[in-house]
Design an enzyme around this catalytic site. Structure first.
Site, PDB file in Angstrom:
ATOM      1  N   ASN A  37      20.805  34.753   0.190  1.00 57.51           N
ATOM      2  CA  ASN A  37      21.256  34.197  -1.097  1.00 57.51           C
ATOM      3  C   ASN A  37      21.045  32.685  -1.223  1.00 57.51           C
ATOM      4  O   ASN A  37      21.793  31.996  -1.900  1.00 57.51           O
ATOM      5  CB  ASN A  37      22.712  34.600  -1.352  1.00 57.51           C
ATOM      6  CG  ASN A  37      23.637  34.121  -0.250  1.00 57.51           C
ATOM      7  OD1 ASN A  37      23.185  33.498   0.715  1.00 57.51           O
ATOM      8  ND2 ASN A  37      24.925  34.374  -0.393  1.00 57.51           N
ATOM      9  N   LYS A  56      19.285  28.112   3.029  1.00 59.52           N
ATOM     10  CA  LYS A  56      19.065  29.143   4.047  1.00 59.52           C
ATOM     11  C   LYS A  56      17.580  29.541   4.083  1.00 59.52           C
ATOM     12  O   LYS A  56      16.818  29.216   3.162  1.00 59.52           O
ATOM     13  CB  LYS A  56      19.948  30.340   3.723  1.00 59.52           C
ATOM     14  CG  LYS A  56      21.458  30.019   3.706  1.00 59.52           C
ATOM     15  CD  LYS A  56      22.225  31.320   3.494  1.00 59.52           C
ATOM     16  CE  LYS A  56      23.694  31.118   3.267  1.00 59.52           C
ATOM     17  NZ  LYS A  56      24.358  32.420   3.016  1.00 59.52           N
ATOM     18  N   GLU A  85      32.410  22.452   9.237  1.00 56.87           N
ATOM     19  CA  GLU A  85      30.983  22.744   9.106  1.00 56.87           C
ATOM     20  C   GLU A  85      30.134  21.464   9.089  1.00 56.87           C
ATOM     21  O   GLU A  85      29.018  21.449   9.608  1.00 56.87           O
ATOM     22  CB  GLU A  85      30.734  23.575   7.846  1.00 56.87           C
ATOM     23  CG  GLU A  85      31.333  24.985   7.968  1.00 56.87           C
ATOM     24  CD  GLU A  85      31.392  25.753   6.652  1.00 56.87           C
ATOM     25  OE1 GLU A  85      31.942  26.870   6.658  1.00 56.87           O
ATOM     26  OE2 GLU A  85      30.899  25.237   5.624  1.00 56.87           O
ATOM     27  N   PHE A 114      28.998  42.768   7.721  1.00 56.81           N
ATOM     28  CA  PHE A 114      27.699  42.143   7.424  1.00 56.81           C
ATOM     29  C   PHE A 114      27.315  41.054   8.418  1.00 56.81           C
ATOM     30  O   PHE A 114      26.248  40.453   8.315  1.00 56.81           O
ATOM     31  CB  PHE A 114      27.690  41.579   5.994  1.00 56.81           C
ATOM     32  CG  PHE A 114      28.748  40.522   5.729  1.00 56.81           C
ATOM     33  CD1 PHE A 114      28.548  39.207   6.125  1.00 56.81           C
ATOM     34  CD2 PHE A 114      29.932  40.851   5.073  1.00 56.81           C
ATOM     35  CE1 PHE A 114      29.500  38.237   5.881  1.00 56.81           C
ATOM     36  CE2 PHE A 114      30.904  39.886   4.838  1.00 56.81           C
ATOM     37  CZ  PHE A 114      30.685  38.575   5.236  1.00 56.81           C
ATOM     38  N   TYR A 121      29.428  30.557  11.672  1.00 53.96           N
ATOM     39  CA  TYR A 121      30.014  31.608  10.817  1.00 53.96           C
ATOM     40  C   TYR A 121      31.181  32.316  11.506  1.00 53.96           C
ATOM     41  O   TYR A 121      31.408  33.496  11.260  1.00 53.96           O
ATOM     42  CB  TYR A 121      28.929  32.610  10.417  1.00 53.96           C
ATOM     43  CG  TYR A 121      28.072  32.147   9.259  1.00 53.96           C
ATOM     44  CD1 TYR A 121      28.623  31.994   7.980  1.00 53.96           C
ATOM     45  CD2 TYR A 121      26.724  31.869   9.417  1.00 53.96           C
ATOM     46  CE1 TYR A 121      27.848  31.578   6.905  1.00 53.96           C
ATOM     47  CE2 TYR A 121      25.936  31.446   8.343  1.00 53.96           C
ATOM     48  CZ  TYR A 121      26.506  31.302   7.092  1.00 53.96           C
ATOM     49  OH  TYR A 121      25.742  30.889   6.029  1.00 53.96           O
ATOM     50  N   HIS A 132      24.429  27.823   0.961  1.00 59.08           N
ATOM     51  CA  HIS A 132      25.801  27.930   1.454  1.00 59.08           C
ATOM     52  C   HIS A 132      26.598  26.745   0.927  1.00 59.08           C
ATOM     53  O   HIS A 132      26.062  25.657   0.739  1.00 59.08           O
ATOM     54  CB  HIS A 132      25.802  27.907   2.985  1.00 59.08           C
ATOM     55  CG  HIS A 132      27.169  27.778   3.591  1.00 59.08           C
ATOM     56  ND1 HIS A 132      27.974  28.874   3.817  1.00 59.08           N
ATOM     57  CD2 HIS A 132      27.882  26.689   3.977  1.00 59.08           C
ATOM     58  CE1 HIS A 132      29.131  28.452   4.334  1.00 59.08           C
ATOM     59  NE2 HIS A 132      29.096  27.136   4.445  1.00 59.08           N
TER      60      HIS A 132
END
Ligand code: CDP
Ligand code: MG
Length: 377
Positions: A205, A101, A219, A147, A139, A208
């Site tokens: 973070n 990310k 995905e 969030f 997502y 993924h």
């Protein structure tokens, strides 16, 4: 894992350029000598029988969706052709999506190195930049979560690096490798995980990983669609130079180390993608070396011997400064004269010299276009 005299069978497809059609073959793989036989399913006759010495195929190269090179032909593995092959190989070859990310894009070298050191294979790799609609599609399972908005803002804030991770129980094992969602938790509970080392906070973070077989398939299809238009790459095609990480370096697990060295030297990697080149493509890309460089045939063979990774590199005087970073073409000479260069550090010989780099400044944009525009179509 396989007995010495075992054989495995696969259905493979080859796009025959001259006839502009796909041909299917039965491929029989012999563990003993790494040799293959190809049987023409339509004409019911043996097409090829060989034990490959230059570029041996390992059993680990063969799984559904992989591309292998047999004597210059790129063959796509379509399915397992018998029950023995299916039952023995399918769980060892699970696939999942890995994604670096935006906050960790300055650490892609270290993270890819982490992936390889954990025994995973990377079989597709592409730098992308998502817009809000695309991020929302990716997502979609988090629709309505508090969030979501922060997450979408964040993953669209810069490029991301998507890759297909292949390995034994890859879905579970890759999630274990990246660690708990919150980097703070990761640092206390899984200090060696990727999120512990490279994550910033609960949203930013670093990585993924798909959480199930269904989401892995969805995905992967999102980033690497099997039909229809491809996802856009991030190439800018101006003021740039081209670097290609060669197949031998990828096979030896050097990808992450090479990328780390390039970034630490201050170069910008503005696009990055893995390709499986046909012989005709490698010949075209290396056209200017034909009849000029003695190693031409060897260079073509090396570039088609497995996946390679193309990079768009940007910097002031990109072609000239990156050439200096790559070093002399012969790694032996490089180790004597310029020991800090990429070829000195990661090359083996004149053909397997870790990276290709654009020679002439005026060719930089053109070579980048060859990969990120022409081969993309
Ligand atoms: O990524 P992972 O599967 O571990 O977690 P998730 O629950 O599926 O959430 C997806 C992503 O949303 C996380 O990786 C975070 O980037 C973000 N997130 C967040 O910003 N705040 C939370 N409370 C939970 C997740
Ligand atoms: Mg999740």
């Amino acid at each position: 894992m396989a007995d010495a005299d075992e054989t495995f069978t696969f259905v493979v497809e080859w796009y025959e350029e001259i006839a502009a059609r796909n041909r299917q073959f039965l491929l029989i793989y012999h563990v003993k000598n790494k040799g293959v036989e190809m049987y023409d399913m339509k004409n019911r006759k043996t097409f090829l029988k060989t034990s490959l010495r230059d570029h041996p195929i390992d059993l680990s190269d063969l799984y559904i969706g992989s591309t292998i090179n047999v004597l210059g032909r790129q063959l796509k593995v379509i399915e397992y052709a018998d029950e023995h092959t299916r039952s023995k190989l399918s769980s060892q070859k699970e696939k999942t999506l890995g994604l670096i990310k935006p906050d960790a894009m300055n650490k892609i070298g270290q993270i890819l190195d982490h992936v390889y050191r954990n025994g995973f294979m990377i079989t597709k790799l592409k730098m992308c930049k998502l817009d809000r609609n695309e991020a929302f599609e990716m997502y979609q399972e988090h629709r309505g979560k508090p969030f979501l908005n922060d997450l979408l803002e964040y993953v669209t804030s810069g490029p991301v690096l998507a890759f297909e991770v292949v390995g034994q129980n890859a879905i579970t094992n890759w999630r274990k490798t990246i660690g708990p969602t919150d980097p703070a938790t990761a640092r206390s509970e899984a200090p060696n995980s990727i999120r512990a080392q490279y994550g910033t906070d609960k949203t930013r973070n670093a990585c993924h990983g798909s959480d199930s077989l269904t989401s892995a398939a969805r995905e992967l299809e999102f980033f690497f669609p099997s039909t229809g238009p491809k996802r856009r790459n991030t190439a800018q095609l101006s003021d740039c130079t081209c670097c290609v990480i060669k197949p031998h370096a990828i096979k030896s697990g050097l990808t992450g180390k090479i990328i780390t060295a390039i970034l630490e030297a201050g170069f910008e990697i503005s696009a990055l993608q893995m390709y499986n080149l046909e012989k005709a493509n490698a010949e075209e890309f290396y056209e200017v070396y034909k009849g000029v460089v003695q190693e031409y045939n060897g260079m073509v063979a090396e570039l088609t011997s497995g996946p390679c990774i193309a990079l768009e590199i940007r910097a002031q005087d990109a072609a000239k400064s990156f050439r200096e970073m790559a070093g002399p073409a012969d790694p032996e000479i490089a180790r004597h004269l310029r020991p800090r260069t990429l070829r000195a550090l990661f090359g083996s010989d004149k053909i397997r010299n870790a990276v290709h780099c654009t020679d002439l400044p005026e060719d930089g944009n053109m070579e980048v276009e060859y990969f990120f525009k022409i081969l993309e179509q």
